[in-house]
Design an enzyme around this catalytic site. Structure first.
Site, PDB file in Angstrom:
ATOM      1  N   LYS A 137      53.909   4.763  49.890  1.00  0.00           N
ATOM      2  CA  LYS A 137      54.812   3.648  49.571  1.00  0.00           C
ATOM      3  C   LYS A 137      55.753   3.980  48.423  1.00  0.00           C
ATOM      4  O   LYS A 137      55.533   4.911  47.657  1.00  0.00           O
ATOM      5  CB  LYS A 137      53.991   2.379  49.314  1.00  0.00           C
ATOM      6  CG  LYS A 137      53.485   1.819  50.652  1.00  0.00           C
ATOM      7  CD  LYS A 137      52.929   0.432  50.577  1.00  0.00           C
ATOM      8  CE  LYS A 137      52.591  -0.028  52.011  1.00  0.00           C
ATOM      9  NZ  LYS A 137      51.727  -1.216  52.017  1.00  0.00           N
ATOM     10  N   ARG A 173      44.081   2.088  54.083  1.00  0.00           N
ATOM     11  CA  ARG A 173      45.007   2.291  55.210  1.00  0.00           C
ATOM     12  C   ARG A 173      45.912   3.461  54.851  1.00  0.00           C
ATOM     13  O   ARG A 173      46.704   3.349  53.911  1.00  0.00           O
ATOM     14  CB  ARG A 173      45.820   1.014  55.440  1.00  0.00           C
ATOM     15  CG  ARG A 173      46.787   1.091  56.614  1.00  0.00           C
ATOM     16  CD  ARG A 173      47.520  -0.241  56.765  1.00  0.00           C
ATOM     17  NE  ARG A 173      48.474  -0.209  57.855  1.00  0.00           N
ATOM     18  CZ  ARG A 173      49.712   0.259  57.758  1.00  0.00           C
ATOM     19  NH1 ARG A 173      50.154   0.747  56.629  1.00  0.00           N
ATOM     20  NH2 ARG A 173      50.513   0.249  58.799  1.00  0.00           N
TER      21      ARG A 173
HETATM   22  C1  7PJ Z   1      50.427  -2.497  55.196  1.00  0.00           C
HETATM   23  C2  7PJ Z   1      50.135  -2.956  56.477  1.00  0.00           C
HETATM   24  C3  7PJ Z   1      49.503  -2.757  54.131  1.00  0.00           C
HETATM   25  C4  7PJ Z   1      48.147  -3.894  55.767  1.00  0.00           C
HETATM   26  C5  7PJ Z   1      52.050  -1.931  56.505  1.00  0.00           C
HETATM   27  C6  7PJ Z   1      53.808   0.821  55.303  1.00  0.00           C
HETATM   28  C7  7PJ Z   1      54.323  -0.514  55.681  1.00  0.00           C
HETATM   29  N1  7PJ Z   1      49.007  -3.643  56.775  1.00  0.00           N
HETATM   30  N2  7PJ Z   1      51.169  -2.594  57.289  1.00  0.00           N
HETATM   31  N3  7PJ Z   1      48.387  -3.464  54.479  1.00  0.00           N
HETATM   32  N4  7PJ Z   1      51.617  -1.840  55.239  1.00  0.00           N
HETATM   33  N5  7PJ Z   1      47.033  -4.573  56.002  1.00  0.00           N
HETATM   34  O1  7PJ Z   1      52.804   1.312  55.807  1.00  0.00           O
HETATM   35  O2  7PJ Z   1      54.488   1.444  54.432  1.00  0.00           O
HETATM   36  O3  7PJ Z   1      49.680  -2.417  52.964  1.00  0.00           O
HETATM   37  S1  7PJ Z   1      53.547  -1.285  57.097  1.00  0.00           S
END
Ligand code: 7PJ
Length: 263
Positions: free
Chosen positions: A209, A244
């Site tokens: 990020k 994640r």
């Molecule tokens: C997240 C997500 C996160 C959860 C994305 C990226 C943006 N789902 N989906 N938490 N981020 N739960 O991966 O940069 O931080 S999309």
């Protein structure tokens, strides 16, 4: 205990080469299998970018992108989660074998999502985001970001429980980068332990990020692994249940060492 890993599988058209729908489907499935081989405990399939300003994807197109991938991976015995804000996409993914719903709107974007999630028996990730992906960066104003994100998540947990989703199926996520500036993201990372007061397992998504270049200087997303590992280890220290991540094997290696030397 180290966190479990959620491997990120984006199935947007720019993620795989343009040899047609069948070719990109085969590539997406192969990429999901590689994430699992690298040690992912669940594969998070997403067909719509939530980047600020990204175009909205129509329901049918999002289902076409995601459901066949979910089905193929689930049929291989993998756990699959669906990253979507649309109840129709959730429904198709559940029918295809997904066992976790990951909604960056915490089941608010689509009024059908709460009842669907309640009826499904799936685990549900409730992430904090003010507004929606188009408005969130203009809403990055907090008096006390940690307290306000925590209160908002507590309200979403209460709404989920009221809709009939047992607490045991809920996971909370502070939503790093969603409607937060650098200082606010850092405050959340510093205070992760506070979110255990919510009484549900936590998920942290900080992989690649923009917080990383904001702190450490310019780096394209593909060059953010070192920063991503630093943030993942902070999540492990704070006892989050799930990370994640894009880079599953690398994160596993870092976590194995962290676990082996932790006091
Ligand atoms: C997240 C997500 C996160 C959860 C994305 C990226 C943006 N789902 N989906 N938490 N981020 N739960 O991966 O940069 O931080 S999309």
């Amino acid at each position: 205990m180290r966190p479990k890993l959620m491997g990120i599988l984006n199935v947007t058209p720019d993620s795989f080469s343009d040899g047609g729908r069948h070719a990109s489907l085969q590539q997406a499935i192969a990429a999901g299998l590689r994430l699992a081989e690298a040690g992912a405990d669940i594969i998070d399939v997403g067909g719509e970018s939530t980047r600020p300003g990204a175009a909205e994807v129509p329901l049918e197109e999002e289902i076409r992108r995601t459901a066949p991938v979910v089905e193929a991976l689930a049929r291989q015995g993998l756990r699959v989660s669906i990253d979507t804000m649309k109840a129709g996409v959730m429904r198709a993914a559940l029918d295809a074998g997904a066992t976790m719903l990951n909604d960056v709107s915490a089941l608010q974007a689509d009024p059908q999502s709460l009842p669907l999630a309640a009826a499904s028996g799936a685990q549900v990730v409730l992430m904090h985001m003010p507004g929606n992906p188009r408005t969130m960066q203009g809403l990055a104003e907090y008096r006390d970001v940690v307290a306000e994100v925590q209160a908002a998540l507590a309200a979403r947990i209460a709404a989920a429980e009221a809709a009939g989703i047992p607490r045991a199926r809920l996971i909370a996520d502070p939503g790093i980068g969603f409607g937060k500036d650098m200082a606010q993201n850092l405050a959340l990372m510093r205070a992760l332990e506070a979110f255990h007061a919510l009484g549900v397992p936590l998920l942290l998504g900080a992989s690649r990020k923009s917080l990383i270049p904001a702190v450490a200087g310019p780096a394209a997303p593909s060059e953010r692994l070192p920063g991503s590992l630093a943030l993942a280890l902070r999540g492990a220290e704070a006892k989050v249940a799930w990370l994640r991540v894009h880079d599953v094997a690398e994160t596993r290696q870092a976590l194995a060492l962290w676990e082996a030397i932790r006091p």
